[in-house]
Design a protein around this motif. Structure first.
Motif, short mmCIF file in Angstrom:
data_model
loop_
_atom_site.label_atom_id
_atom_site.label_comp_id
_atom_site.label_asym_id
_atom_site.label_seq_id
_atom_site.Cartn_x
_atom_site.Cartn_y
_atom_site.Cartn_z
N LYS A 90 -9.85 3.54 41.13
CA LYS A 90 -9.56 2.38 41.98
C LYS A 90 -9.74 1.05 41.03
CE LYS A 90 -11.57 4.36 45.99
NZ LYS A 90 -12.89 4.31 46.97
N GLU A 98 -10.85 3.57 33.68
CA GLU A 98 -12.08 3.58 34.42
C GLU A 98 -13.15 2.24 33.76
OE1 GLU A 98 -13.80 7.34 34.40
OE2 GLU A 98 -12.45 8.33 35.67
N THR A 99 -12.65 1.63 33.18
CA THR A 99 -13.38 0.48 32.41
C THR A 99 -12.68 -0.76 32.59
OG1 THR A 99 -13.13 0.61 29.95
CG2 THR A 99 -14.86 1.87 31.21
N LYS A 159 -8.35 -3.89 47.09
CA LYS A 159 -8.41 -2.74 46.08
C LYS A 159 -7.43 -1.74 45.87
CE LYS A 159 -12.73 -1.17 46.01
NZ LYS A 159 -14.18 -0.76 46.32
N GLU A 204 -13.53 1.28 39.25
CA GLU A 204 -14.44 2.37 39.63
C GLU A 204 -13.36 3.66 39.52
OE1 GLU A 204 -15.57 2.89 43.90
OE2 GLU A 204 -14.91 0.74 43.82
N ALA A 205 -13.78 4.78 39.54
CA ALA A 205 -13.11 6.01 39.29
C ALA A 205 -11.82 6.11 40.32
CB ALA A 205 -13.91 7.11 39.66
#
Length: 202
Positions: free
Chosen positions: A90, A64-65, A56, A87-88
């Motif tokens: 990450k 964010e997608t 990660k 995810e936000a």
């Protein structure tokens, strides 16, 4: 007016002010703010040289997608680390194979580059290793013969599988140093044998 900036991908973003009921405020000079791109951490920070496991990546300016990563990338040691989840702030990616040592982690988004120098370490001691395959020549293309694989650091079967070419070799027994599996049917030819474990590919 003061406000908390939302998470955004890296680059310049326009700023507008809307005051109801009068509407948008006039701007003699258009306002904007710049979101910088950075890579701040990697988890875990070490892994085997075979790759194939997930890490990660955390930072700023990330899409964010998954679709937002189209045309953008993360690399580890100069090799692409394909994005599998976001995810936000990450992104999760699948680590490529690499040589033992410490390497940079680099994100490229909207032509901007963020680098975490020496952010990831390939550790050969964490890698599964295949030392032998027996037999090396199958008697039939129909499959069903038992293949014995010798090596080390195979871990447990619950997190692993064996591929002959692109076809799965159905596991019969599995230990840290030996695996037996039933060969799949395949066309005539020479195929690689890949052991996939929680430590990555061997």
């Amino acid at each position: 007016v003061t406000c908390t900036l939302p998470s955004q991908t890296s680059g310049n973003h326009p700023v507008t002010v809307s005051m109801q009921p009068v509407g948008y405020a006039s701007q003699p000079s258009p306002l904007s703010y710049t979101m910088s791109l950075s890579v701040t951490s990697v988890n875990p920070t070490t892994g085997g040289t075979g790759g194939g496991y997930s890490v990660k990546i955390e930072g700023t300016g990330f899409p964010e997608t998954l679709q937002g990563w189209n045309g953008n990338s993360v690399s580890i040691g100069g090799e692409d680390c394909p994005i599998t989840a976001v995810e936000a702030g990450k992104a999760t990616c699948t680590v490529p194979s690499g040589s033992a040592g410490t390497v940079d982690v680099v994100a490229i988004v909207n032509s901007e580059t963020g680098t975490l120098s020496n952010g990831f370490t390939y550790d050969a001691s964490q890698s599964a290793v295949v030392n032998s395959v027996n037999p090396s020549l199958a008697n039939t293309v129909l499959g069903g013969e038992t293949l014995t694989i010798g090596g080390s650091n195979f871990g447990s079967q619950s997190s692993g599988k064996v591929l002959v070419g692109e076809e799965e070799c159905m596991v019969e027994t599995w230990s840290s140093s030996s695996i037996t599996c039933k060969l799949p049917s395949n066309n005539p030819g020479t195929y690689s044998v890949t052991v996939i474990t929680s430590l990555g590919k061997a």
